[in-house]
Design a protein around this motif. Structure first.
Motif, mmCIF file in Angstrom:
data_model
loop_
_atom_site.group_PDB
_atom_site.id
_atom_site.type_symbol
_atom_site.label_atom_id
_atom_site.label_comp_id
_atom_site.label_asym_id
_atom_site.label_seq_id
_atom_site.Cartn_x
_atom_site.Cartn_y
_atom_site.Cartn_z
ATOM 1 N N SER A 202 1.055 -1.255 -0.204
ATOM 2 C CA SER A 202 0.060 -0.236 -0.061
ATOM 3 C C SER A 202 0.824 1.308 0.115
ATOM 4 O O SER A 202 0.446 2.372 0.314
ATOM 5 C CB SER A 202 -0.792 0.022 1.316
ATOM 6 N N SER B 180 -5.453 -0.778 -3.235
ATOM 7 C CA SER B 180 -6.007 0.475 -3.371
ATOM 8 C C SER B 180 -7.381 0.508 -2.601
ATOM 9 O O SER B 180 -8.255 1.577 -2.400
ATOM 10 C CB SER B 180 -6.355 0.651 -5.032
ATOM 11 N N PHE C 210 -7.852 -0.079 0.536
ATOM 12 C CA PHE C 210 -7.814 0.729 1.598
ATOM 13 C C PHE C 210 -6.841 1.951 1.542
ATOM 14 O O PHE C 210 -6.545 2.799 2.593
ATOM 15 C CB PHE C 210 -7.560 -0.105 3.001
ATOM 16 N N SER C 211 -5.999 2.029 0.659
ATOM 17 C CA SER C 211 -5.149 3.173 0.480
ATOM 18 C C SER C 211 -5.002 3.612 -1.006
ATOM 19 O O SER C 211 -3.823 3.417 -1.748
ATOM 20 C CB SER C 211 -3.512 2.538 0.810
ATOM 21 N N GLN D 103 -18.429 0.779 5.183
ATOM 22 C CA GLN D 103 -18.272 2.423 5.838
ATOM 23 C C GLN D 103 -18.034 1.966 7.461
ATOM 24 O O GLN D 103 -17.329 2.614 8.147
ATOM 25 C CB GLN D 103 -19.384 2.946 5.562
ATOM 26 N N PHE E 151 -14.912 0.369 8.554
ATOM 27 C CA PHE E 151 -13.769 1.146 8.763
ATOM 28 C C PHE E 151 -13.978 2.335 9.661
ATOM 29 O O PHE E 151 -12.925 2.702 10.593
ATOM 30 C CB PHE E 151 -13.283 2.012 7.315
ATOM 31 N N ILE F 286 -11.314 2.899 13.078
ATOM 32 C CA ILE F 286 -10.865 4.310 13.233
ATOM 33 C C ILE F 286 -10.947 4.443 14.902
ATOM 34 O O ILE F 286 -10.157 4.954 15.535
ATOM 35 C CB ILE F 286 -11.485 5.376 12.404
ATOM 36 N N ALA G 102 -12.322 11.461 6.642
ATOM 37 C CA ALA G 102 -11.324 10.375 6.619
ATOM 38 C C ALA G 102 -11.882 9.271 5.964
ATOM 39 O O ALA G 102 -10.974 8.784 5.364
ATOM 40 C CB ALA G 102 -10.927 10.278 8.241
ATOM 41 N N LEU G 103 -12.913 8.730 6.237
ATOM 42 C CA LEU G 103 -13.285 7.510 5.530
ATOM 43 C C LEU G 103 -13.247 7.681 3.970
ATOM 44 O O LEU G 103 -13.153 6.919 3.536
ATOM 45 C CB LEU G 103 -14.633 7.010 5.867
ATOM 46 N N GLN H 44 -11.584 9.603 2.027
ATOM 47 C CA GLN H 44 -10.322 9.459 1.860
ATOM 48 C C GLN H 44 -9.598 8.137 1.535
ATOM 49 O O GLN H 44 -9.117 7.717 0.610
ATOM 50 C CB GLN H 44 -9.531 10.318 2.651
ATOM 51 N N GLN H 45 -10.035 7.197 2.811
ATOM 52 C CA GLN H 45 -9.536 5.942 2.583
ATOM 53 C C GLN H 45 -10.110 5.147 1.887
ATOM 54 O O GLN H 45 -9.686 4.101 1.234
ATOM 55 C CB GLN H 45 -9.604 5.365 4.318
ATOM 56 N N LEU H 46 -11.462 5.368 1.698
ATOM 57 C CA LEU H 46 -12.312 4.377 0.756
ATOM 58 C C LEU H 46 -12.424 5.207 -0.613
ATOM 59 O O LEU H 46 -13.550 4.853 -1.127
ATOM 60 C CB LEU H 46 -13.780 4.127 1.421
#
Length: 341
Positions: free
Chosen positions: A181, A200, A202-203, A252, A255, A259, A284-285, A287-289
């Motif tokens: 990642s 991708s 999760f990153s 969602q 994750f 967090i 934040a989610l 962005q991560q997802l």
């Protein structure tokens, strides 16, 4: 589209499945393993290329901690689909043990086993210490571990005389993939001429730079003449956009709980996430997802094509963390229909 990009269509590349063997709220690991096998059998029938399982520990929503054992379960219940690890977290293990395990798998299921390797612990630091005992292995010696592991399969790669043999294992050809990642494994995979798989799902932010670094770093080897890169992406498909977005709230929530450090079994979908997350958590989610694709067949097809255009992946691995087993099967079936020539 830049000059070095080609117009790949979805039907031009293989699609595969990444399964975390999820444990849903009110469910059990036994149920998860049954569902995993059913999904693998359907994936084989629908034309998916490979079926990978991931090593995670001390996570109440993931049943695939003994990854090699679950791979054997899936391979025994299928006949043609490739089965492997996405991945085995090598710093958690002795390279010899992994060579023996995958040598055994390849002997039992010849020509069908993949060995994907990661260098993260796949868990929290306390659990990593319980796995690794001495607590000193933080993944920094991953390249050396990788060299040792590869030499068990092919002693010609050893820097000196091999006094210890992997039996079974030695002499077997098992595709080794590096997973990552970030740029570390991308560059290492390129330098060694190995296939590379990027997480991708999760990153997403570093996807394109990692792919470009891998291709720039690539040196032909006896394994590969040219780069081969696979990308993992969350895809949740349903008959309508609304239903897919609702099913996606399970991912969602997963994750969000990560967090918050509140690890629980996979939660059922909800009509809206607005009452569950703060604005900061939502951002934040997102962005991560960010690369996740939820939608109807038309929406998924359009977004998957855009994702392929951006990444120029040689293969796409689909992850669908869906609470209801039948809805999860339907999601993978829709994707299989989309990618048919």
């Amino acid at each position: 589209m830049s000059a070095n990009k080609t117009n790949k269509r979805l039907s031009d590349i293989p699609f595969s499945v990444l399964d975390l063997s999820p444990i849903v709220a009110g469910g059990s690991p036994a149920e998860s393993f049954r569902n995993t096998l059913v999904l693998a059998q359907h994936a084989e029938k629908w034309g998916y290329n490979r079926y990978w399982l991931a090593e995670h520990h001390n996570m109440p929503f993931i049943a695939s901690s003994a990854t090699s054992v679950v791979i054997s379960h899936v391979a025994a219940g299928t006949s043609t689909i490739r089965v492997g690890s996405g991945g085995i977290m090598l710093p958690n293990h002795s390279p010899l043990v992994i060579a023996e395990q995958f040598g055994t798998l390849e002997t039992l299921f010849p020509g069908r086993i993949d060995l994907g390797l990661g260098r993260a612990p796949g868990t929290d630091q306390r659990t990593a210490r319980a796995l690794r005992r001495d607590g000193r292995n933080d993944g920094q010696d991953f390249p050396e571990q990788l060299d040792e592991l590869r030499a068990y399969f092919d002693p010609s790669l050893a820097s000196g005389t091999m006094h210890v043999k992997a039996i079974p294992g030695e002499g077997l050809t098992i595709p080794i993939w590096l997973l990552g990642s970030s740029g570390f494994s991308a560059q290492l995979a390129g330098q060694l001429g190995l296939p590379f798989a990027y997480a991708s799902h999760f990153s997403p932010g570093n996807t394109v730079p990692a792919m470009e670094l891998y291709r720039r770093s690539f040196k032909p080897s006896k394994v590969l003449e040219k780069p081969y890169a696979m990308v993992g992406v969350n895809v949740i498909a349903a008959d309508t956009d609304e239903e897919a977005n609702r099913l996606g709230t399970t991912l969602q929530q997963q994750f969000l709980n990560l967090i918050r450090g509140n690890e629980v079994q996979l939660q059922p979908p909800v009509d809206s996430m607005d009452s569950l997350w703060s604005e900061y958590e939502k951002q934040a989610l997102e962005q991560q997802l960010g690369s996740s694709i939820f939608g109807s067949p038309g929406t998924v097809k359009e977004k998957l094509q855009s994702f392929l255009n951006d990444t120029q992946a040689d293969e796409i691995m689909v992850i669908a963390q869906v609470f209801d087993h039948e809805a999860r099967l339907r999601s993978y079936e829709i994707v299989a229909d989309i990618i048919k020539p």
